[in-house]
Design a protein around this motif. Structure first.
Motif, short mmCIF file in Angstrom:
data_model
loop_
_atom_site.label_atom_id
_atom_site.label_comp_id
_atom_site.label_asym_id
_atom_site.label_seq_id
_atom_site.Cartn_x
_atom_site.Cartn_y
_atom_site.Cartn_z
N ALA A 114 -7.31 8.64 12.12
CA ALA A 114 -6.93 7.22 12.24
C ALA A 114 -5.54 7.05 11.67
O ALA A 114 -5.10 7.81 10.80
N THR A 115 -4.85 6.04 12.18
CA THR A 115 -3.52 5.68 11.68
C THR A 115 -3.60 4.33 11.00
O THR A 115 -4.23 3.40 11.52
N ILE A 116 -2.93 4.22 9.86
CA ILE A 116 -2.94 2.99 9.07
C ILE A 116 -1.51 2.47 8.95
O ILE A 116 -0.59 3.22 8.66
N PHE A 140 0.84 -1.19 0.00
CA PHE A 140 0.00 0.00 0.00
C PHE A 140 0.89 1.25 0.00
O PHE A 140 1.28 1.75 1.04
N ASP A 141 1.21 1.78 -1.16
CA ASP A 141 2.02 3.00 -1.21
C ASP A 141 1.43 4.02 -2.17
O ASP A 141 2.06 5.01 -2.50
N TYR A 168 0.46 5.75 7.98
CA TYR A 168 -0.30 6.79 7.28
C TYR A 168 -1.39 7.32 8.19
O TYR A 168 -1.95 6.60 9.02
N SER A 169 -1.71 8.59 7.97
CA SER A 169 -2.77 9.24 8.76
C SER A 169 -3.91 9.64 7.83
O SER A 169 -3.69 10.14 6.72
N ILE A 170 -5.14 9.41 8.28
CA ILE A 170 -6.33 9.78 7.53
C ILE A 170 -7.30 10.44 8.49
O ILE A 170 -7.36 10.08 9.67
N GLU A 174 -6.97 11.79 0.80
CA GLU A 174 -6.10 12.76 1.49
C GLU A 174 -5.30 12.11 2.60
O GLU A 174 -5.20 12.62 3.73
N ILE A 175 -4.72 10.98 2.29
CA ILE A 175 -3.88 10.25 3.26
C ILE A 175 -2.46 10.78 3.20
O ILE A 175 -1.90 11.02 2.13
N VAL A 176 -1.85 10.97 4.37
CA VAL A 176 -0.48 11.48 4.44
C VAL A 176 0.36 10.54 5.30
O VAL A 176 -0.15 9.87 6.19
N GLU A 177 1.65 10.50 5.03
CA GLU A 177 2.56 9.70 5.86
C GLU A 177 2.77 10.36 7.20
O GLU A 177 2.68 11.59 7.34
#
Length: 332
Positions: free
Chosen positions: A313-315, A269-270, A303-305, A277-280
């Motif tokens: 949330a963190t992924i 997942f990259d 990742y943060s969403i 709008e997901i950011v690292e």
């Protein structure tokens, strides 16, 4: 010289009873009718509110277990087996005592299981909290629902090693019939063609392992649980993008923890869809999975969403698994 236990004042007897283990209490109840009545009277007046009673019926035996604390460490207090296991010919039911627990040998395991559950629940004045069965014992669901008003806390469907055919009909029946407030666990196998079109929950925990290949993205979006664990999943990267879009718009509002292990390795997942709008992130945070035994974990980076209402949330994800932790203000 024998000690006249039953002539002891009830206040003293209650203190003695309170230090006995559940297995010892069940065994003592068979000493005499007077002893049984004494124990029943004690627990009618001092109901053990923290105790949880579990009914098990799988792998050719029935059992009643009791957990005395939130740690959910269960102890068998009574069991039933087929009378043929005694190794000798008997024409009637037999009760045997062992260091582990009392065992009722009977020709009919269903009858025996009902008998021991009725006996122990009546003795301790407790409802059945948890039910664990295999595919041959679905009768227990309706039986529990008709014998008590209180909803089950937990329900588990285990695999039966002696019957290795796919349990499509059984799993569908369990998913449609069961109502549990705390935990639902499905551990039996189904065919590649099995699909479930209903909803599950609300409850706290859902565990589907190791055969989670049947769970679709629509299933995942329709499940109402705080914590979800699925292994053997066949979901795709595209499916997870759809789920995140669903969550970001306000779907699955109670979800706090989601962990999915894949049946086959996926592309890393990259490259999430831009509209998410997901950011690292390099954050290191700790989170708790609140169950009967709270467990704390650490999530590093990922990742943060953010949801439309501001909840984040963190992924964390790779070719083998997908983890999502939602940072609800009231749970972390």
């Amino acid at each position: 010289m024998p000690f006249p236990v039953l002539r002891t004042p009830f206040v003293v007897l209650s203190e003695i009873i309170s230090v006995l283990e559940p297995r010892e209490i069940v065994t003592a109840s068979f000493c005499s009718i007077k002893m049984e009545r004494l124990l029943r009277s004690h627990y009618q007046q001092r109901k053990p509110l923290e105790w949880k009673l579990f009914m098990l019926d799988y792998d050719s035996y029935g059992c009643v277990e009791i957990a005395k604390s939130k740690m959910n460490i269960r102890t068998a207090v009574m069991m039933t087996r087929h009378i043929a296991e005694l190794g000798v010919a008997h024409r009637s039911d037999k009760l045997r005592f062992s260091p582990e627990c009392s065992i009722l040998y009977t020709k009919d395991r269903v009858f025996g299981t009902k008998l021991i559950v009725d006996y122990v629940t009546d003795l301790f004045d407790l409802d059945v909290y948890g039910l664990v069965i295999d595919r041959t014992c679905t009768w227990a669901i309706d039986w529990i629902n008709t014998r008590q008003e209180k909803m089950l806390g937990g329900m588990g469907l285990s695999a039966n090693l002696k019957h290795n055919w796919y349990a499509d009909a059984t799993v569908d029946y369990v998913l449609r019939k069961v109502c549990a407030t705390k935990c639902l666990s499905i551990r039996d196998n189904v065919s590649d063609h099995f699909r479930f079109d209903g909803k599950l929950g609300p409850a706290e925990h859902l565990v589907i392992q190791p055969y989670g290949h049947w769970v679709t993205i629509n299933n995942l979006m329709n499940y109402d649980f705080n914590n979800i664990l699925i292994t053997g999943s066949s979901l795709s990267v595209s499916d997870f993008n759809s789920f995140l879009r669903h969550w970001r718009a306000g779907g699955s509002p109670r979800l706090a923890f989601l962990e999915v292990y894949f049946e086959n390795d996926l592309t890393i997942f990259d490259n999430f869809d831009e509209d998410l709008e997901i950011v690292e992130t390099n954050e290191v945070r700790r989170y708790r999975v609140v169950a009967d035994e709270d467990r704390e974990f650490e999530i590093q980076g990922g990742y943060s969403i953010q949801r439309t209402d501001g909840v984040k949330a963190t992924i964390n994800c790779d070719i083998r698994m997908f983890t999502m932790v939602v940072w609800h203000a009231d749970r972390n």
